[in-house]
Design a protein around this motif. Structure first.
Motif, PDB file in Angstrom:
ATOM      1  N   THR A   1       0.923  -1.147  -0.115  1.00  0.00           N
ATOM      2  CA  THR A   1      -0.028   0.180   0.034  1.00  0.00           C
ATOM      3  C   THR A   1       0.898   1.415   0.003  1.00  0.00           C
ATOM      4  O   THR A   1       0.220   2.249  -0.148  1.00  0.00           O
ATOM      5  N   ALA A   2       2.079   1.120   0.039  1.00  0.00           N
ATOM      6  CA  ALA A   2       2.996   2.348   0.151  1.00  0.00           C
ATOM      7  C   ALA A   2       4.367   1.686  -0.435  1.00  0.00           C
ATOM      8  O   ALA A   2       4.745   0.642  -0.244  1.00  0.00           O
ATOM      9  N   CYS A   3       5.276   2.517  -1.132  1.00  0.00           N
ATOM     10  CA  CYS A   3       6.749   2.356  -1.203  1.00  0.00           C
ATOM     11  C   CYS A   3       7.715   3.291  -0.847  1.00  0.00           C
ATOM     12  O   CYS A   3       7.391   4.363  -0.742  1.00  0.00           O
ATOM     13  N   TRP A   4       8.733   2.840  -0.124  1.00  0.00           N
ATOM     14  CA  TRP A   4       9.763   3.740   0.741  1.00  0.00           C
ATOM     15  C   TRP A   4      11.250   3.411  -0.059  1.00  0.00           C
ATOM     16  O   TRP A   4      11.341   2.254   0.047  1.00  0.00           O
ATOM     17  N   LEU A   5      11.678   4.561  -0.660  1.00  0.00           N
ATOM     18  CA  LEU A   5      12.964   4.323  -1.043  1.00  0.00           C
ATOM     19  C   LEU A   5      14.030   5.223  -0.270  1.00  0.00           C
ATOM     20  O   LEU A   5      13.994   6.404  -0.253  1.00  0.00           O
ATOM     21  N   PRO A   6      14.739   4.341   0.337  1.00  0.00           N
ATOM     22  CA  PRO A   6      15.589   5.097   1.676  1.00  0.00           C
ATOM     23  C   PRO A   6      16.700   5.611   0.743  1.00  0.00           C
ATOM     24  O   PRO A   6      17.156   5.359  -0.316  1.00  0.00           O
ATOM     25  N   GLY A   7      17.700   6.430   1.695  1.00  0.00           N
ATOM     26  CA  GLY A   7      18.795   6.867   1.102  1.00  0.00           C
ATOM     27  C   GLY A   7      19.826   5.824   0.955  1.00  0.00           C
ATOM     28  O   GLY A   7      19.563   4.717   1.389  1.00  0.00           O
ATOM     29  N   GLY A   8      20.961   5.965   0.561  1.00  0.00           N
ATOM     30  CA  GLY A   8      22.040   5.043   0.176  1.00  0.00           C
ATOM     31  C   GLY A   8      23.164   5.558  -0.554  1.00  0.00           C
ATOM     32  O   GLY A   8      23.588   6.857  -0.668  1.00  0.00           O
ATOM     33  N   TYR A   9      23.445   4.700  -1.488  1.00  0.00           N
ATOM     34  CA  TYR A   9      24.521   5.028  -2.447  1.00  0.00           C
ATOM     35  C   TYR A   9      24.211   4.955  -4.027  1.00  0.00           C
ATOM     36  O   TYR A   9      24.833   4.137  -4.674  1.00  0.00           O
ATOM     37  N   PRO A  10      22.925   5.379  -4.623  1.00  0.00           N
ATOM     38  CA  PRO A  10      22.572   5.056  -5.765  1.00  0.00           C
ATOM     39  C   PRO A  10      23.625   5.747  -6.861  1.00  0.00           C
ATOM     40  O   PRO A  10      23.826   5.114  -7.896  1.00  0.00           O
ATOM     41  N   GLU A  11      24.221   6.878  -6.324  1.00  0.00           N
ATOM     42  CA  GLU A  11      25.255   7.483  -7.199  1.00  0.00           C
ATOM     43  C   GLU A  11      26.581   6.536  -7.642  1.00  0.00           C
ATOM     44  O   GLU A  11      26.873   6.684  -8.898  1.00  0.00           O
ATOM     45  N   LEU A  12      26.607   5.487  -6.950  1.00  0.00           N
ATOM     46  CA  LEU A  12      27.788   4.311  -7.209  1.00  0.00           C
ATOM     47  C   LEU A  12      27.236   3.323  -8.078  1.00  0.00           C
ATOM     48  O   LEU A  12      28.033   2.639  -8.567  1.00  0.00           O
TER      49      LEU A  12
END
Length: 446
Positions: free
Chosen positions: A292-303
Motif C-alpha cells: 500500500t506504500a513504497c519507501w525508497l531509503p537513502g544510500g549510494y545510488p550514485e555508485l
C-alpha cells in the motif's frame, strides 16, 4: 536480568569509537553475554555494523530529533533481552548544537539523560602524556556526565602506553586497556562514512580478529564493572514523536544502493501492525504490487547509477505503483525518483522520472546538518503543517529543480530558515531530508 550500559565516546570523530565498540561487542558476545548496541545521533552506517554482531536492529538515540518519550521507547527496545548495552557516541562527547544541554543532539545529552557512564577512548597518535589533561578536562566538564575510565588507542609501543597510562592515572581515571597500533584494523571509508557492513568482504573474520584483540589488550572485567544498571522508564506503545507507518504493507528498497532506513522506524512500524516487504532495485525487482506504500531509503545510488538506469522492471513497476499509491524517497531515493542522475564522471543516467529534478554527484557539495521540516501539503509523511525532525547529509547537487510542488519548508537545527525542499507530485514525494521523528506541539525538553 537488568541491562547494564556503557557509552564509548571520544574527544572527536575519527578517534576509534567504532573500532572499540565493535571490539567490545564481539568480545563480550564471545563470552556468552547477550549484547546490544545503540548509536547516538543520526548515523546509519555504524548501527549496521552493530547489528552484524548483536543480531538485533541497529538503533539510534538523538536528543534533538526525539522526544523524551521516544528516547525511552527506543532504549526499551534496545535493552530487551540484553545483558550489556554499548552506546557508541557520534563526534566528540560534548559536540552538538548551540542550544541548552539536553536538547543539543550531543552524546553527552544521552549519557546524562539515562545516567550512562562513559568509557573514553583517547587516540595517542602524535602525543604522549598530553592525554592526561585531555581526559581530566572531559571528566570534569559536566557534573551530569560521568567519565568512568579510559581506553588508549593507536598506541605505538610499550613505552608509549606507559606514558599515556601514567598520565591518565595521574588525572584520577582508571585505564581499561590500550589498543596497539597495527595494520588491518581500520575500516574502509567513503564519502558518507564507513563502507557499509554488507559490503565488507570478510566481516566475520575481521570481527573475530577484533574480539581477539579486545581479549588481549582490554580489561574486559573492569569495563563490565564500570557499566551501570540502566533505568529507561516505562514501556509505551505510542510514544510522542513516533512517525506513523506510511502504509499497512510497505515495499522498502533494500540493497547496496538503498540501505539507510532507521532501525527504530522499521521496528515501530512493525509494532504498529505494518508489514515491510523488502525488494532490490539493483536486482531489477519492482515493488510488490500488493503493498500500500513504497519507501525508497537513502544510500549510494550514485555508485550504482549505470546499473540502476538499466533496471527496466524496477522502473516499470515503480511507475505503475505510483499511479495509485504513495511512493516516497529520501536522499538517494529522492535522486532516483528524478529525471536523471549525473555520476562522479559526469555521465548522466536516466532515472524514474516521477519527479522533475535532476541531480549530480560530479558537482559535489557537502550538505550536512539537523533539519526541521514543515510539510507544505498533506502527504504520506503527515498532514499539512506537520513538523518533522531529522537531518541532511549528502554531496549531491541539484542541476535542475523541476517544476513540482515543494515537499516542505526547512529550518536548521538552530532555527535558521533554509527555504523549500524536495518535490511532490500526485502520490510521489521526496527530498534530501531524512526523517527520524515528528515534533509534538509542546516544546521538547529532555
Amino acid at each position: 536480568m537488568t541491562t547494564r550500559a556503557i557509552m564509548v565516546a571520544a574527544p572527536r570523530s575519527g578517534g576509534g569509537k567504532t573500532t572499540l565498540t565493535l571490539a567490545l561487542l564481539a568480545a563480550l558476545e564471545r563470552r556468552g553475554l547477550r549484547v546490544g548496541a545503540v548509536k547516538t545521533g543520526p548515523d546509519y552506517i555504524d548501527p549496521a555494523f552493530h547489528a552484524a554482531i548483536t543480531g538485533r536492529p541497529g538503533l539510534n538515540l538523538d536528543s534533538w530529533c526525539m522526544s523524551p518519550d521516544l528516547l525511552h521507547e527506543v532504549m526499551q527496545a534496545a535493552c530487551q533481552d540484553v545483558d550489556v548495552l554499548v552506546v557508541e557516541s557520534a563526534m566528540g562527547l560534548f559536540d552538538g548544537l548551540s542550544l541548552p544541554d539536553g536538547q543539543r543532539g550531543a552524546p553527552s545529552d544521552i549519557a546524562a539523560f539515562f545516567g550512562i557512564p562513559v568509557l573514553f577512548v583517547l587516540d595517542m597518535s602524535g602525543q604522549g602524556q598530553s592525554v592526561g589533561p585531555i581526559a581530566k578536562g572531559f571528566a570534569q566538564w559536566s557534573p551530569h556526565v560521568q567519565v568512568n575510565g579510559v581506553v588508549l588507542n593507536r598506541v605505538a609501543s610499550a613505552r608509549h602506553e606507559r606514558l599515556g597510562r601514567e598520565a591518565v592515572q595521574a588525572a584520577g581515571l582508571p585505564v581499561y586497556g590500550a589498543l596497539m597500533r597495527q595494520s588491518g584494523q581500520t575500516l574502509p571509508e567513503r564519502h558518507l562514512g564507513l563502507v557499509q557492513a554488507r559490503e565488507h568482504g570478510n566481516l566475520a573474520g575481521w570481527l573475530a580478529d577484533l574480539a581477539d584483540k579486545a581479549e588481549r589488550e582490554l580489561d574486559l572485567d573492569g569495563i563490565l564493572a564500570a557499566a551501570a544498571p540502566l533505568h529507561s522508564g516505562r514501556e509505551m506503545y505510542n510514544p510522542a514523536g513516533l512517525l506513523p507507518p506510511p502504509g499497512q504493507r510497505i515495499a522498502v528498497a533494500d540493497d547496496a544502493a538503498f540501505s539507510f532506513l532507521y532501525g527504530h522506524l522499521a521496528l515501530f512500524w512493525r509494532r504498529a501492525g505494518a508489514e515491510l516487504a523488502p525488494f532490490s532495485p539493483l536486482a531489477d525487482d519492482p515493488p510488490d504490487p500488493s503493498c500500500t506504500a513504497c519507501w525508497l531509503p537513502g544510500g549510494y545510488p550514485e555508485l550504482h547509477a549505470g546499473q540502476l538506469a538499466q533496471a527496466t522492471k524496477f522502473y516499470a513497476g515503480l511507475r505503475a505503483f505510483a499511479q495509485t499509491r504513495p511512493v516516497h524517497g529520501e536522499c538517494g531515493g529522492f535522486m532516483v525518483l528524478g529525471q536523471g542522475l549525473e555520476d562522479a564522471q559526469g555521465v548522466r543516467h536516466g532515472m524514474a522520472g516521477l519527479l522533475g529534478h535532476t541531480t549530480s554527484f560530479a558537482k559535489r557539495k557537502l550538505n550536512l546538518g539537523y533539519r526541521e521540516a514543515t510539510l507544505v501539503n498533506d502527504g504520506v509523511l503527515g498532514a499539512r503543517g506537520a513538523r518533522l525532525r531529522g537531518h541532511e547529509f549528502h554531496y549531491a547537487t541539484v542541476l535542475d529543480g523541476g517544476a513540482d510542488a515543494p515537499l516542505a519548508s526547512l529550518r536548521s537545527g538552530i532555527g535558521e530558515e533554509l527555504g523549500m525542499c524536495g518535490g511532490q507530485r500526485g502520490f510521489v514525494s521526496g527530498s534530501f531530508f531524512h526523517v527520524l521523528a515528528t515534533v509534538a506541539e509542546q516544546a521538547q525538553e529532555v
